[in-house]
Design a protein around this motif. Structure first.
Motif, PDB file in Angstrom:
ATOM      1  N   LEU A  89      66.859  15.493  89.378  1.00 27.46           N
ATOM      2  CA  LEU A  89      65.658  16.077  87.816  1.00 27.46           C
ATOM      3  C   LEU A  89      65.647  14.780  86.933  1.00 27.46           C
ATOM      4  O   LEU A  89      66.251  14.194  86.965  1.00 27.46           O
ATOM      5  CB  LEU A  89      66.692  17.126  87.537  1.00 27.46           C
ATOM      6  N   ASN A  90      64.114  14.646  86.530  1.00 22.92           N
ATOM      7  CA  ASN A  90      64.189  13.560  85.930  1.00 22.92           C
ATOM      8  C   ASN A  90      64.784  13.749  84.544  1.00 22.92           C
ATOM      9  O   ASN A  90      64.478  14.676  83.452  1.00 22.92           O
ATOM     10  CB  ASN A  90      62.541  13.922  86.035  1.00 22.92           C
ATOM     11  N   PRO A  91      65.609  12.805  84.253  1.00 23.87           N
ATOM     12  CA  PRO A  91      65.774  13.031  82.643  1.00 23.87           C
ATOM     13  C   PRO A  91      65.279  12.817  81.700  1.00 23.87           C
ATOM     14  O   PRO A  91      65.290  12.910  80.476  1.00 23.87           O
ATOM     15  CB  PRO A  91      66.784  11.500  82.877  1.00 23.87           C
ATOM     16  N   ASN A  92      64.109  12.688  81.720  1.00 21.78           N
ATOM     17  CA  ASN A  92      63.114  12.147  80.344  1.00 21.78           C
ATOM     18  C   ASN A  92      62.393  14.427  80.284  1.00 21.78           C
ATOM     19  O   ASN A  92      62.015  14.616  79.153  1.00 21.78           O
ATOM     20  CB  ASN A  92      62.017  11.158  80.934  1.00 21.78           C
ATOM     21  N   ARG A  93      63.083  14.673  81.096  1.00 23.97           N
ATOM     22  CA  ARG A  93      62.607  16.813  81.248  1.00 23.97           C
ATOM     23  C   ARG A  93      63.079  16.459  80.001  1.00 23.97           C
ATOM     24  O   ARG A  93      62.289  17.989  79.310  1.00 23.97           O
ATOM     25  CB  ARG A  93      62.951  17.602  82.672  1.00 23.97           C
ATOM     26  N   VAL A  94      64.303  16.321  79.517  1.00 23.53           N
ATOM     27  CA  VAL A  94      65.011  16.936  77.922  1.00 23.53           C
ATOM     28  C   VAL A  94      63.579  16.805  77.285  1.00 23.53           C
ATOM     29  O   VAL A  94      63.485  17.087  75.570  1.00 23.53           O
ATOM     30  CB  VAL A  94      66.240  16.510  78.177  1.00 23.53           C
ATOM     31  N   LEU A  95      62.924  16.514  77.372  1.00 17.84           N
ATOM     32  CA  LEU A  95      61.930  15.319  75.906  1.00 17.84           C
ATOM     33  C   LEU A  95      60.959  16.461  75.958  1.00 17.84           C
ATOM     34  O   LEU A  95      59.734  16.479  74.783  1.00 17.84           O
ATOM     35  CB  LEU A  95      61.212  14.088  76.527  1.00 17.84           C
ATOM     36  N   ILE A  96      60.555  17.452  76.689  1.00 15.63           N
ATOM     37  CA  ILE A  96      59.680  18.153  76.574  1.00 15.63           C
ATOM     38  C   ILE A  96      60.170  18.688  76.018  1.00 15.63           C
ATOM     39  O   ILE A  96      61.194  20.310  75.858  1.00 15.63           O
ATOM     40  CB  ILE A  96      59.761  19.101  78.353  1.00 15.63           C
ATOM     41  N   LYS A  97      58.768  20.014  75.012  1.00 19.06           N
ATOM     42  CA  LYS A  97      59.340  20.540  73.768  1.00 19.06           C
ATOM     43  C   LYS A  97      58.091  21.829  73.928  1.00 19.06           C
ATOM     44  O   LYS A  97      56.862  21.705  74.702  1.00 19.06           O
ATOM     45  CB  LYS A  97      59.680  20.123  72.385  1.00 19.06           C
ATOM     46  N   GLY A  98      59.000  22.633  73.803  1.00 18.39           N
ATOM     47  CA  GLY A  98      57.012  24.508  72.944  1.00 18.39           C
ATOM     48  C   GLY A  98      57.795  24.940  73.731  1.00 18.39           C
ATOM     49  O   GLY A  98      59.320  25.018  73.816  1.00 18.39           O
ATOM     50  N   VAL A  99      56.883  26.190  72.874  1.00 21.00           N
ATOM     51  CA  VAL A  99      57.495  27.360  73.406  1.00 21.00           C
ATOM     52  C   VAL A  99      56.690  27.846  75.424  1.00 21.00           C
ATOM     53  O   VAL A  99      55.285  27.593  75.187  1.00 21.00           O
ATOM     54  CB  VAL A  99      56.840  28.741  72.234  1.00 21.00           C
ATOM     55  N   ILE A 100      57.260  28.392  75.595  1.00 22.95           N
ATOM     56  CA  ILE A 100      57.196  29.200  76.768  1.00 22.95           C
ATOM     57  C   ILE A 100      57.379  30.462  77.037  1.00 22.95           C
ATOM     58  O   ILE A 100      58.371  30.381  76.748  1.00 22.95           O
ATOM     59  CB  ILE A 100      57.128  28.106  78.242  1.00 22.95           C
TER      60      ILE A 100
END
Length: 111
Positions: free
Chosen positions: A67-78
Protein backbone atom coordinates in the motif's frame (compact mmCIF):
# COMPACT_ATOMS: atom_id res chain seq x y z
CA UNK A 1 -14.30 -4.65 14.72
CA UNK A 2 -17.54 -4.37 12.77
CA UNK A 3 -17.71 -6.38 9.58
CA UNK A 4 -19.15 -4.21 6.85
CA UNK A 5 -21.01 -5.61 3.87
CA UNK A 6 -18.54 -3.93 1.54
CA UNK A 7 -15.67 -6.09 2.83
CA UNK A 8 -17.17 -9.19 1.23
CA UNK A 9 -18.28 -7.42 -1.93
CA UNK A 10 -16.46 -8.62 -5.03
CA UNK A 11 -13.92 -6.06 -6.19
CA UNK A 12 -14.38 -7.27 -9.78
CA UNK A 13 -18.10 -6.45 -9.64
CA UNK A 14 -17.42 -2.84 -8.58
CA UNK A 15 -14.46 -2.33 -10.92
CA UNK A 16 -16.64 -1.78 -14.04
CA UNK A 17 -18.43 0.99 -12.15
CA UNK A 18 -15.10 2.73 -11.54
CA UNK A 19 -14.37 2.52 -15.27
CA UNK A 20 -17.83 3.66 -16.35
CA UNK A 21 -17.68 6.66 -14.05
CA UNK A 22 -14.18 7.56 -15.22
CA UNK A 23 -15.24 7.34 -18.87
CA UNK A 24 -18.21 9.64 -18.20
CA UNK A 25 -15.67 12.16 -16.91
CA UNK A 26 -13.44 11.82 -19.98
CA UNK A 27 -10.99 9.45 -18.31
CA UNK A 28 -9.90 5.98 -19.34
CA UNK A 29 -9.68 2.45 -17.99
CA UNK A 30 -5.90 2.74 -18.01
CA UNK A 31 -6.12 5.80 -15.74
CA UNK A 32 -8.37 3.87 -13.33
CA UNK A 33 -5.86 1.02 -13.34
CA UNK A 34 -3.02 3.45 -12.74
CA UNK A 35 -4.79 4.84 -9.67
CA UNK A 36 -5.44 1.35 -8.31
CA UNK A 37 -1.83 0.31 -8.93
CA UNK A 38 -0.53 3.50 -7.25
CA UNK A 39 -2.64 2.84 -4.16
CA UNK A 40 -2.04 -0.91 -3.84
CA UNK A 41 1.30 -1.70 -5.41
CA UNK A 42 -0.21 -4.29 -7.73
CA UNK A 43 1.32 -4.65 -11.18
CA UNK A 44 -1.11 -4.63 -14.09
CA UNK A 45 -0.86 -8.43 -14.34
CA UNK A 46 -1.48 -8.82 -10.60
CA UNK A 47 -4.46 -6.47 -10.77
CA UNK A 48 -5.94 -8.44 -13.64
CA UNK A 49 -5.37 -11.69 -11.74
CA UNK A 50 -7.24 -10.31 -8.72
CA UNK A 51 -10.11 -9.29 -10.97
CA UNK A 52 -10.16 -12.72 -12.59
CA UNK A 53 -10.20 -14.46 -9.19
CA UNK A 54 -13.12 -12.21 -8.20
CA UNK A 55 -11.68 -11.53 -4.76
CA UNK A 56 -13.61 -9.44 -2.27
CA UNK A 57 -12.44 -6.03 -1.07
CA UNK A 58 -11.01 -7.51 2.12
CA UNK A 59 -8.84 -9.96 0.19
CA UNK A 60 -7.97 -7.38 -2.45
CA UNK A 61 -6.43 -5.07 0.13
CA UNK A 62 -4.99 -7.87 2.30
CA UNK A 63 -3.07 -9.22 -0.70
CA UNK A 64 -1.95 -5.81 -1.97
CA UNK A 65 1.81 -6.00 -2.48
CA UNK A 66 2.54 -2.62 -0.92
CA UNK A 67 0.00 0.00 0.00
CA UNK A 68 1.35 3.38 -0.98
CA UNK A 69 2.60 5.17 2.15
CA UNK A 70 1.48 8.49 0.63
CA UNK A 71 -2.16 7.38 0.75
CA UNK A 72 -2.38 8.96 4.20
CA UNK A 73 -2.05 12.33 2.47
CA UNK A 74 -5.48 11.81 0.88
CA UNK A 75 -7.87 14.12 2.68
CA UNK A 76 -11.48 15.10 2.36
CA UNK A 77 -15.01 13.85 2.70
CA UNK A 78 -16.37 10.76 1.02
CA UNK A 79 -19.82 9.43 1.74
CA UNK A 80 -20.20 12.10 4.41
CA UNK A 81 -17.14 10.99 6.38
CA UNK A 82 -13.65 12.50 6.50
CA UNK A 83 -11.31 9.80 5.17
CA UNK A 84 -8.50 10.85 7.49
CA UNK A 85 -10.73 10.19 10.52
CA UNK A 86 -11.76 6.63 9.62
CA UNK A 87 -10.32 4.34 12.29
CA UNK A 88 -10.79 0.95 10.60
CA UNK A 89 -7.73 0.50 8.31
CA UNK A 90 -9.59 -1.63 5.74
CA UNK A 91 -12.49 0.80 5.49
CA UNK A 92 -10.03 3.67 5.25
CA UNK A 93 -8.21 2.01 2.34
CA UNK A 94 -11.51 1.34 0.57
CA UNK A 95 -12.52 4.98 1.05
CA UNK A 96 -9.09 6.19 -0.13
CA UNK A 97 -9.75 4.34 -3.37
CA UNK A 98 -13.25 5.77 -3.61
CA UNK A 99 -11.88 9.25 -2.91
CA UNK A 100 -9.33 8.85 -5.69
CA UNK A 101 -12.19 8.01 -8.04
CA UNK A 102 -14.08 11.18 -7.02
CA UNK A 103 -16.40 12.53 -8.06
CA UNK A 104 -17.69 9.00 -8.44
CA UNK A 105 -18.63 8.16 -4.85
CA UNK A 106 -19.37 4.70 -6.15
CA UNK A 107 -19.53 2.95 -2.81
CA UNK A 108 -21.36 5.54 -0.70
CA UNK A 109 -24.50 3.48 -0.28
CA UNK A 110 -22.66 0.39 0.90
CA UNK A 111 -22.07 0.37 4.65
Amino acid sequence: MTTHKIYKMSFSKVYPNYIAKAEKKGRTKSEVDEIIRWLTGYTQDELEAQLEKQVDFETFFAEAPQLNPNRVLIKGVICGVRVEEIEDPLMQNIRYLDKLMVPSRILCNVR
